[in-house]
Scaffold this active site. Structure first.
Site, short mmCIF file in Angstrom:
data_model
loop_
_atom_site.label_atom_id
_atom_site.label_comp_id
_atom_site.label_asym_id
_atom_site.label_seq_id
_atom_site.Cartn_x
_atom_site.Cartn_y
_atom_site.Cartn_z
N VAL A 1 0.83 -1.20 0.00
CA VAL A 1 0.00 0.00 0.00
C VAL A 1 0.88 1.26 0.00
CG1 VAL A 1 -1.66 1.34 1.35
CG2 VAL A 1 -2.00 -1.11 1.02
N GLY A 2 1.78 1.35 0.98
CA GLY A 2 2.61 2.55 1.12
C GLY A 2 3.44 2.84 -0.13
N ASP B 1 10.89 2.54 6.21
CA ASP B 1 10.53 1.20 6.63
C ASP B 1 11.63 0.68 7.53
OD1 ASP B 1 8.49 -1.05 4.96
OD2 ASP B 1 9.86 -1.75 6.51
N ARG C 1 14.05 -4.32 2.34
CA ARG C 1 12.95 -3.83 1.51
C ARG C 1 13.29 -2.46 0.92
NH1 ARG C 1 6.61 -4.91 3.05
NH2 ARG C 1 6.36 -6.21 1.23
N THR D 1 -1.21 -4.64 9.65
CA THR D 1 -2.02 -4.87 10.85
C THR D 1 -2.56 -6.29 10.80
OG1 THR D 1 -3.87 -3.92 9.63
CG2 THR D 1 -2.75 -2.47 11.17
N GLU E 1 -7.18 3.07 2.08
CA GLU E 1 -6.78 2.83 0.71
C GLU E 1 -7.71 1.81 0.08
OE1 GLU E 1 -4.40 4.52 -1.10
OE2 GLU E 1 -5.83 3.48 -2.38
N LYS F 1 -14.14 1.42 5.15
CA LYS F 1 -13.12 0.55 4.56
C LYS F 1 -13.41 -0.91 4.88
CE LYS F 1 -9.64 -1.24 2.68
NZ LYS F 1 -8.22 -1.11 2.53
N ALA G 1 -16.59 -1.98 2.98
CA ALA G 1 -16.42 -2.10 1.52
C ALA G 1 -15.81 -3.46 1.21
CB ALA G 1 -15.52 -0.98 0.99
N CYS H 1 -6.45 -8.49 2.78
CA CYS H 1 -7.50 -7.66 3.37
C CYS H 1 -8.81 -8.37 3.69
CB CYS H 1 -7.80 -6.49 2.44
SG CYS H 1 -6.47 -5.29 2.41
N LYS I 1 -4.02 -13.53 -6.60
CA LYS I 1 -4.70 -13.14 -7.83
C LYS I 1 -3.63 -12.84 -8.85
CE LYS I 1 -6.16 -8.70 -7.81
NZ LYS I 1 -6.75 -7.43 -7.35
C1 UDX Z 1 -1.52 -2.66 3.91
C2 UDX Z 1 -2.28 -1.97 5.01
O1 UDX Z 1 -1.47 -1.11 5.68
C3 UDX Z 1 -3.03 -2.95 5.82
O2 UDX Z 1 -3.69 -2.37 6.88
C4 UDX Z 1 -4.02 -3.48 4.86
O3 UDX Z 1 -5.01 -4.21 5.47
C5 UDX Z 1 -3.26 -4.29 3.85
O4 UDX Z 1 -2.42 -3.46 3.17
P1 UDX Z 1 0.60 -3.69 3.17
O5 UDX Z 1 1.19 -2.46 2.60
O6 UDX Z 1 -0.02 -4.63 2.22
O7 UDX Z 1 -0.45 -3.32 4.28
O8 UDX Z 1 1.57 -4.43 4.13
P2 UDX Z 1 3.06 -4.81 3.93
O9 UDX Z 1 3.34 -5.02 2.49
O10 UDX Z 1 3.35 -5.86 4.92
O11 UDX Z 1 3.84 -3.48 4.34
C6 UDX Z 1 3.97 -2.97 5.62
C7 UDX Z 1 5.41 -2.47 5.81
O12 UDX Z 1 5.50 -1.78 7.04
C8 UDX Z 1 6.46 -3.57 5.85
O13 UDX Z 1 7.40 -3.34 4.84
C9 UDX Z 1 7.06 -3.45 7.24
O14 UDX Z 1 8.44 -3.73 7.27
C10 UDX Z 1 6.78 -2.02 7.59
N1 UDX Z 1 6.75 -1.75 9.03
C11 UDX Z 1 5.99 -2.50 9.85
C12 UDX Z 1 7.49 -0.70 9.55
O15 UDX Z 1 8.20 -0.02 8.80
N2 UDX Z 1 7.42 -0.42 10.87
C13 UDX Z 1 6.67 -1.16 11.72
O16 UDX Z 1 6.64 -0.89 12.92
C14 UDX Z 1 5.93 -2.24 11.18
C1 UDX Z 2 -9.26 -5.70 -1.97
C2 UDX Z 2 -10.24 -4.59 -2.37
O1 UDX Z 2 -10.74 -4.86 -3.68
C3 UDX Z 2 -9.55 -3.26 -2.33
O2 UDX Z 2 -10.46 -2.22 -2.63
C4 UDX Z 2 -8.98 -3.05 -0.93
O3 UDX Z 2 -8.28 -1.85 -0.86
C5 UDX Z 2 -8.07 -4.19 -0.56
O4 UDX Z 2 -8.75 -5.42 -0.69
P1 UDX Z 2 -7.26 -6.98 -3.15
O5 UDX Z 2 -7.24 -7.83 -1.94
O6 UDX Z 2 -5.98 -6.41 -3.65
O7 UDX Z 2 -8.22 -5.74 -2.93
O8 UDX Z 2 -7.87 -7.83 -4.36
P2 UDX Z 2 -9.32 -8.08 -4.97
O9 UDX Z 2 -9.26 -7.77 -6.40
O10 UDX Z 2 -10.39 -7.45 -4.19
O11 UDX Z 2 -9.44 -9.66 -4.85
C6 UDX Z 2 -9.53 -10.33 -3.60
C7 UDX Z 2 -9.69 -11.81 -3.81
O12 UDX Z 2 -10.97 -12.13 -4.33
C8 UDX Z 2 -8.69 -12.42 -4.78
O13 UDX Z 2 -8.20 -13.64 -4.28
C9 UDX Z 2 -9.49 -12.62 -6.03
O14 UDX Z 2 -8.99 -13.64 -6.84
C10 UDX Z 2 -10.84 -12.97 -5.45
N1 UDX Z 2 -11.96 -12.71 -6.37
C11 UDX Z 2 -12.24 -11.44 -6.77
C12 UDX Z 2 -12.74 -13.76 -6.84
O15 UDX Z 2 -12.52 -14.91 -6.49
N2 UDX Z 2 -13.78 -13.49 -7.69
C13 UDX Z 2 -14.07 -12.22 -8.10
O16 UDX Z 2 -15.04 -12.06 -8.87
C14 UDX Z 2 -13.27 -11.17 -7.63
#
Ligand code: UDX
Ligand code: UDX
Length: 474
Positions: free
Chosen positions: A25-26, A46, A51, A104, A173, A232, A235, A288, A351
């Site tokens: 995300v970040g 980070d 990373r 989280t 996000e 969020k 959704a 998520c 996916k």
């Molecule tokens: C995000 C959102 O933040 C999460 O809440 C959402 O539900 C899923 O997407 P995401 O960016 O996918 O998380 O997570 P990740 O790719 O694990 O990245 C988090 C980063 O934060 C890691 O690189 C980790 O090293 C870093 N981190 C974690 C810090 O820098 N400091 C900390 O204290 C903990």
């Molecule tokens: C989801 C939300 O879509 C996004 O808005 C939020 O910010 C983070 O969570 P993401 O987890 O990246 O995004 O992927 P998404 O495209 O939503 O797919 C989630 C899962 O559902 C995947 O495993 C995908 O394959 C599955 N999926 C999705 C199905 O099996 N069928 C579908 O029709 C759509």
């Protein structure tokens, strides 16, 4: 009123942003902000040095998050106004606006285990911001958080800080992985929740101005903090519910002779229902959906709303059932024994178009099949052996050496399929459609089975080649 007016007039012009967490995300979100706002310095920090080093790799093909189009955006802004660094304190100190984008995960210990979000990292970030800050700051929750987390962050900041003012905003996000860049460049909406006080409204305005550099104003929604946090979670719950709903129909289709793709098309053309998120699959994954629904279940329970909790929990139960049903079917179809049989997995990511594997259905299906002593040979265009093994180990079903004996990862799909009893498709990567399926058939043991967990292959064509082809929901 004069006082209020003065504060409203106090325009906050953001020129320096820090984002804590360089993850899925970040990373992409800050890259797009930096591209669209060349006048703002954006630092992504980070704790994980490895990373950060990858984000700084000269070759943008090596950045740690795979997303179509992301490399080019990073290349454009990196070193100009986009910086990836481990100097967390300095970046916090310099910034007027700080995004918290750390992970989280669901708690694996203590009260709320398996359901509540672990806010350990969020709290650590809040404490670090409080310790370092020497001037007023806006702190933005980007991570998906349980409702009312903003209040906890505010408490920590106000009680441990150096007397500076903090405004907490919630800016969840909505990007989906695999389409992150597109989603960020033209979002359906940007949601910003903040305090109803004048200072809160000023902070909201400052963040709105950042997004307004490329997002049309009518797509930027502002709400109170609690609505934003809850939006969020819900959704994602609504989206996941659609997948579980169509997956429940898929099982019914298999029993009745209906075809789930036809049913999905027919119901999706009803404009009240809509066509998206109706693709039957082996089950949803990703970082998520499950986590956010569990969160919703947990808060519902904690308010004593048991029916509400049960209602949403069923979405997860259905998803677990869909994954298990898929692996069970493989076992029964292969004459009730898969011990020592080579089963090829095409796809491991949750996916297509992402290298993210968190909560991927593939992990659970593999785990079930390994319980039956199958040998899994995996090919995924973006997932390494190290990652797949660590995903299996994370389940703690067996030791790492035991998993190692049952999993091989190949970098060539044809090699992966050679001498296999069956192929299972777990991710809908486009390239799978264009393989030379005759060549694959010729190299497999007979009868050659395909279990298409994503309905990506052309069923009549596969059957004509000679495969015993099974898909979801027909
Ligand atoms: C995000 C959102 O933040 C999460 O809440 C959402 O539900 C899923 O997407 P995401 O960016 O996918 O998380 O997570 P990740 O790719 O694990 O990245 C988090 C980063 O934060 C890691 O690189 C980790 O090293 C870093 N981190 C974690 C810090 O820098 N400091 C900390 O204290 C903990
Ligand atoms: C989801 C939300 O879509 C996004 O808005 C939020 O910010 C983070 O969570 P993401 O987890 O990246 O995004 O992927 P998404 O495209 O939503 O797919 C989630 C899962 O559902 C995947 O495993 C995908 O394959 C599955 N999926 C999705 C199905 O099996 N069928 C579908 O029709 C759509």
């Amino acid at each position: 009123m004069v006082l209020g007016k003065l504060k409203i007039d106090k325009k906050m012009n953001i020129t320096n942003i820090c984002c804590i967490g360089a993850g899925y995300v970040g990373g992409p979100t800050m890259a797009v902000i930096a591209q669209k706002c060349p006048h703002i310095k954006v630092s992504v920090v980070d704790l994980n040095e490895d990373r950060i080093a990858k984000w700084n790799d000269q070759n943008v093909d090596n950045i740690p998050v795979y997303e179509p189009g992301l490399g080019a955006i990073v290349a454009e802004s990196r070193g100009r106004n986009l910086f990836f660094t481990t100097e967390v304190d300095r970046a916090i100190d310099e910034a007027q606006l700080i995004f918290i984008s750390v992970n989280t995960p669901t708690k694996t210990y203590g009260s709320g285990k398996g359901m509540a979000a672990d806010l350990k990292y969020i709290e650590l970030c809040a404490r670090q911001i409080a310790r370092v800050s020497k001037n007023d700051k806006i702190v933005v929750e980007k991570s998906t958080l349980p409702v009312r987390t903003a209040e906890a962050i505010k408490n920590i900041l106000d009680n441990t800080g150096n007397g500076v003012q903090f405004q907490i905003l919630s800016n969840p996000e909505f990007l989906a992985e695999g389409t992150a860049v597109e989603d960020l460049l033209s979002p359906d909406r940007v949601l910003i929740g903040g305090d109803t006080s004048i200072e809160g409204q000023n902070a909201i305005k400052a963040l709105v101005d950042v997004y307004a550099n490329w997002v049309p104003k009518e797509r930027i929604l502002t709400t109170n903090v609690w609505s934003s946090e809850l939006s969020k979670l819900t959704a994602n719950a609504f989206l996941a519910q659609r997948v579980s709903s169509i997956n429940s129909v898929s099982e019914l289709c298999e029993k009745t002779g209906a075809n789930v793709s036809e049913v999905a098309k027919a119901i999706g053309m009803d404009s009240r229902i809509g066509s998206k998120f109706l693709k039957a699959s082996v089950g949803f994954g990703g970082s998520c959906f499950q986590k956010d629904i569990l969160n919703l279940v947990y808060i519902s329970k904690s308010f004593g709303l048991h029916e509400v909790a049960d209602y949403w929990e069923q979405v997860i139960i259905m998803n677990d059932h869909q994954k298990r049903r898929f692996s069970k079917n493989i076992v029964t179809t292969l004459y009730n024994t898969i011990a020592d049989k080579k089963i090829t997995f095409l796809g491991w990511a949750f996916k297509k178009d992402t290298n993210d594997t968190r909560e991927s259905a593939a992990i659970y299906v593999a785990n079930d099949l390994i319980n039956e002593q199958a040998k899994i040979a995996l090919f995924d265009p973006k997932v390494s052996y190290k990652q797949a093994l660590s995903d299996l180990n994370y389940l703690e079903t067996r030791t790492s050496p035991e998993n190692e004996k049952c999993l091989t990862v190949l970098d060539d799909p044809y090699e992966a399929c050679k001498n296999a009893h069956a192929i299972a498709i777990l991710t809908e990567w486009d390239e799978f459609k264009n393989y030379d399926w005759q060549k694959i058939y010729d190299s497999m043991l007979k009868p050659a089975f395909i279990f298409d967990g994503r309905n990506v292959l052309d069923s009549p064509k596969m059957k004509e080649i000679g495969f015993i082809y099974q898909s979801i929901g027909s």
